[in-house]
Design a protein around this motif. Structure first.
Motif, PDB file in Angstrom:
ATOM      1  N   ILE A  20      51.707  -4.660  59.225  1.00 19.36           N
ATOM      2  CA  ILE A  20      51.262  -2.832  59.432  1.00 19.36           C
ATOM      3  C   ILE A  20      50.476  -2.911  61.080  1.00 19.36           C
ATOM      4  N   GLY A  21      49.865  -3.951  61.393  1.00 17.18           N
ATOM      5  CA  GLY A  21      49.249  -4.363  62.925  1.00 17.18           C
ATOM      6  C   GLY A  21      50.571  -3.967  63.288  1.00 17.18           C
ATOM      7  N   MET A  22      52.001  -4.684  63.620  1.00 15.97           N
ATOM      8  CA  MET A  22      52.562  -4.471  64.387  1.00 15.97           C
ATOM      9  C   MET A  22      52.996  -3.013  64.788  1.00 15.97           C
ATOM     10  N   MET A  23      53.604  -2.639  63.505  1.00 13.64           N
ATOM     11  CA  MET A  23      53.839  -1.075  63.797  1.00 13.64           C
ATOM     12  C   MET A  23      52.784   0.123  64.494  1.00 13.64           C
ATOM     13  N   THR A  24      51.966  -0.303  64.807  1.00 13.64           N
ATOM     14  CA  THR A  24      50.202   0.224  65.266  1.00 13.64           C
ATOM     15  C   THR A  24      50.899   0.319  67.046  1.00 13.64           C
ATOM     16  N   TYR A  69      59.347  -0.751  69.678  1.00 15.95           N
ATOM     17  CA  TYR A  69      59.824  -2.086  69.549  1.00 15.95           C
ATOM     18  C   TYR A  69      59.066  -2.162  68.921  1.00 15.95           C
ATOM     19  N   PHE A  70      58.156  -2.641  68.526  1.00 16.75           N
ATOM     20  CA  PHE A  70      57.370  -3.302  67.629  1.00 16.75           C
ATOM     21  C   PHE A  70      58.277  -2.422  66.285  1.00 16.75           C
ATOM     22  N   ILE A  71      58.074  -1.140  65.954  1.00 15.02           N
ATOM     23  CA  ILE A  71      58.312  -0.457  64.496  1.00 15.02           C
ATOM     24  C   ILE A  71      59.383  -0.509  64.300  1.00 15.02           C
ATOM     25  N   LEU A  72      60.580  -0.883  65.098  1.00 12.88           N
ATOM     26  CA  LEU A  72      62.518  -1.628  64.372  1.00 12.88           C
ATOM     27  C   LEU A  72      61.801  -2.762  63.718  1.00 12.88           C
ATOM     28  N   VAL A  85      60.367  -8.673  60.534  1.00  9.47           N
ATOM     29  CA  VAL A  85      59.067 -10.023  60.669  1.00  9.47           C
ATOM     30  C   VAL A  85      58.330 -10.057  58.942  1.00  9.47           C
ATOM     31  N   PHE A  86      58.674  -8.527  58.278  1.00 10.39           N
ATOM     32  CA  PHE A  86      58.322  -8.630  57.035  1.00 10.39           C
ATOM     33  C   PHE A  86      58.705  -9.408  55.740  1.00 10.39           C
TER      34      PHE A  86
END
Length: 74
Positions: A23-27, A31-34, A39-40
């Motif tokens: 969830i932290g990566m999505m914020t 690039y991190f949203i993808l 990663v999860f």
């Protein structure tokens, strides 16, 4: 035995941590949203394999302990 309960607690705690990291990566950006779902899934599988390995090691120890006790009686 206390060990399986502790392992289950740490397993769920680890999965919670992976979810928070994802969830932290999505914020962080597009690039991190993808990358976050990938990663999860990878961390989820890695954690699952790790804890299954630990459980197998403890079961092997219990079986060896029983075999050793049987051999002492003979």
């Amino acid at each position: 035995m206390l060990t399986p309960k502790l392992l289950q607690f740490f397993y769920w705690l680890s999965l919670f941590g992976v979810a928070l990291v994802s969830i932290g990566m999505m914020t962080r950006g597009v690039y991190f949203i993808l990358a976050a779902p990938i990663v999860f899934v990878l961390l989820f599988l890695l954690i699952r394999v790790y804890f299954e390995f630990i459980i197998v090691v403890f079961r092997i120890y219990e079986e060896l302990k029983q075999i050793n006790e049987k051999n002492k009686l003979v």
